[in-house]
Design an enzyme around this catalytic site. Structure first.
Site, short mmCIF file in Angstrom:
data_model
loop_
_atom_site.label_atom_id
_atom_site.label_comp_id
_atom_site.label_asym_id
_atom_site.label_seq_id
_atom_site.Cartn_x
_atom_site.Cartn_y
_atom_site.Cartn_z
N GLY A 5 40.02 38.59 41.97
CA GLY A 5 38.68 38.38 42.50
C GLY A 5 38.61 37.15 43.40
O GLY A 5 37.97 37.17 44.46
N ASN B 55 28.26 34.80 36.77
CA ASN B 55 29.15 34.80 35.62
C ASN B 55 28.66 33.87 34.50
O ASN B 55 28.87 34.15 33.33
CB ASN B 55 30.57 34.39 36.04
CG ASN B 55 30.58 33.17 36.92
OD1 ASN B 55 29.98 33.16 38.01
ND2 ASN B 55 31.24 32.12 36.48
N GLN C 180 31.59 40.32 38.53
CA GLN C 180 30.91 40.58 37.25
C GLN C 180 30.08 41.87 37.34
O GLN C 180 30.14 42.72 36.46
CB GLN C 180 29.98 39.41 36.88
CG GLN C 180 30.70 38.13 36.50
CD GLN C 180 31.38 38.19 35.14
OE1 GLN C 180 31.04 38.99 34.27
NE2 GLN C 180 32.37 37.33 34.94
N HIS D 1 40.54 42.57 35.99
CA HIS D 1 40.62 42.10 34.60
C HIS D 1 39.26 41.85 33.97
O HIS D 1 39.17 41.58 32.77
CB HIS D 1 41.52 40.87 34.48
CG HIS D 1 40.93 39.58 34.94
ND1 HIS D 1 40.29 38.72 34.08
CD2 HIS D 1 40.87 39.00 36.15
CE1 HIS D 1 39.89 37.65 34.75
NE2 HIS D 1 40.23 37.79 36.01
N THR E 158 54.18 42.92 49.71
CA THR E 158 54.57 44.21 49.17
C THR E 158 53.60 44.55 48.06
O THR E 158 53.36 43.75 47.16
CB THR E 158 56.02 44.15 48.64
OG1 THR E 158 56.86 43.80 49.74
CG2 THR E 158 56.45 45.48 48.06
N CYS F 36 34.47 20.91 31.88
CA CYS F 36 35.28 19.78 31.44
C CYS F 36 35.49 19.77 29.94
O CYS F 36 34.77 20.40 29.19
CB CYS F 36 34.65 18.48 31.89
SG CYS F 36 34.61 18.35 33.68
C1 LIG Z 1 36.09 35.98 37.31
C2 LIG Z 1 35.29 35.82 38.54
C3 LIG Z 1 35.89 35.54 39.78
C4 LIG Z 1 37.37 35.30 39.92
O1 LIG Z 1 38.10 36.43 39.63
P1 LIG Z 1 39.68 36.30 39.28
O2 LIG Z 1 40.14 37.71 39.28
O3 LIG Z 1 39.74 35.65 37.93
O4 LIG Z 1 40.29 35.48 40.35
C5 LIG Z 1 35.09 35.45 40.89
N1 LIG Z 1 33.77 35.63 40.80
C6 LIG Z 1 33.14 35.90 39.64
C7 LIG Z 1 31.66 36.10 39.62
C8 LIG Z 1 33.88 36.00 38.47
O5 LIG Z 1 33.26 36.25 37.31
#
Ligand SMILES: *Cc1c(COP(=O)(O)O)cnc(C)c1O
Length: 387
Positions: free
Chosen positions: A72, A155, A183, A205, A241, A330
């Site tokens: 993402g 998120n 999301q 994922h 690739t 943090c």
């Molecule tokens: C998890 C997330 C991402 C990043 O995705 P990855 O596949 O972990 O790099 C970007 N934007 C939102 C809103 C997300 O929840």
């Protein structure tokens, strides 16, 4: 002692067994390079084409509008950096408008585009639930805007944005519109024949697909230059690739979102609402962050608790067998409130005590009940530690 319970599906999800069984044969046997002319290459290319066709069909897109990326974050980078630079090359457009609550994949990319490339970044006004204010937004859509980027769902606080309306405004002003749907797309269908978006980010994922694979929808004709240069893979927009097993897994996982999405939402929504109701009723000094249940992610409950160290609460919950997350990036000892909560006006006294509970398609009512049984006491214990 019950087995530990994972309630952090907003961070990542396990791979669905049905996805894994699509991937395994390719991990073992489909090792050819899709660009090779021999039969090994051709069988890999067939899987690649078929996966792209599946993704396209589910989005209402053309196969040539689907770019596979590594995640993402990379999709966000390609959309924002590649889109902004292409627009400046084409017409000198220099302003980028983003939501102030974007994922770091957008906000930090925007910051770098300002620092290194001289773009002007403007954040759009939002209401106290994090939703973009449409009228205020429209007044900023000047003729010098290169790109607008607004996430479909947040998120951290679960709020959904009016993507349809935002897209319509951008279309009216002929400004390319990107939406981070990493999301959102894990729950809801996206139909680009109806949704006025030009660029959409997805990450596998977050919907029971493998890590290390994402996609960017690019509407035909949208100005975009590659960020990763090299070979001519992915229509010249992303050199590398192709990772055929992960791509096939993403397509399968996305197919399952479309097939099972309504059922998953039906299962998740009452569980989420039970958590929200219970917490607000039984934990003093608690507030829901983000939008009301009718305009938030179906699996997402997020709170702030006054006078509490959110990261310590995560640790206490973990020791009780529950995995959740806090809004703060943090570690304990160097507490810094999340920029999202700070932007929404929460004082550090509240913002430092954030908790995000995100449910999964297989989360049970019993798991939620056990979680709610121990949560008030955990909050109480953490508050006492602070004094
Ligand atoms: C998890 C997330 C991402 C990043 O995705 P990855 O596949 O972990 O790099 C970007 N934007 C939102 C809103 C997300 O929840």
């Amino acid at each position: 002692m019950n087995t530990p319970t994972y309630l952090d599906f907003g961070a990542t999800t396990p791979i669905d067994k049905r996805v894994l069984s699509v991937m395994l044969p390719h991990l073992e046997k489909t090792f050819g390079n899709p660009s090779s002319l021999h039969s090994w290459g051709q069988s890999a290319e067939r899987i690649l084409d078929e996966s792209r066709r599946i993704m396209a069909e589910l989005l209402g897109a053309l196969p040539s509008e689907i770019i596979f990326t590594s995640c993402g974050s990379e999709s966000d980078n390609l959309a924002l950096r590649g889109g902004a630079i292409a627009r400046r090359e084409a017409g000198g457009f220099n302003r980028i408008l983003i939501s102030p609550l974007e994922h770091p994949a957008i906000s930090n990319t925007a910051r770098q585009l300002a620092q290194l490339n001289g773009f002007e970044i403007e954040t759009l006004p939002v209401d106290n639930t994090g939703r973009i204010l449409l009228e205020e937004m429209e007044s900023r859509l000047g003729s010098d805007v290169a790109l607008v980027s607004v996430m479909a769902a947040n998120n951290e606080i679960g709020t959904l944005n009016p993507v349809q309306e935002i897209g319509a405004l951008c279309q009216e002003h002929k400004i390319p519109f990107h939406s981070d749907a990493v999301q959102y797309g894990a729950h809801f269908p996206l139909d680009v024949t109806k949704l006025p978006v030009d660029l959409v980010s997805l990450g596998a994922h977050k919907f029971y697909g493998p890590k290390g694979i994402g996609a960017l929808y690019v509407r035909s004709g949208t100005p975009l230059v590659p960020v990763q240069t090299g070979g001519s893979q992915e229509f010249g927009l992303r050199a590398a690739t192709e990772n055929v097993p992960l791509i096939a897994g993403m397509a399968k996982a996305f197919q399952l979102v479309q097939e099972e999405g309504p059922r998953r939402i039906q299962h998740l929504t009452p569980l989420r609402d039970e958590i929200i109701r219970y917490v607000l009723k039984n934990i003093p000094g608690s507030q829901l962050t983000g939008a009301d249940p009718d305009s938030r992610l179906p699996n997402h409950a997020s709170f702030v608790f006054e006078g509490l160290d959110g990261n310590l609460l995560i640790q206490v919950l973990d020791s009780e067998g529950f995995a959740c997350s806090s809004g703060s990036a943090c570690k304990t000892g160097d507490p810094k409130p999340s920029s999202v909560l700070t932007h929404l006006g929460y004082t550090p006294e509240w913002a430092l005590g954030s908790l995000r509970v995100t449910l999964g398609k297989d989360t049970t009512r019993a798991e939620v009940s056990r979680f709610l049984e121990i949560l008030p006491d955990c909050v109480q214990r953490v508050r006492e530690t602070a004094q």
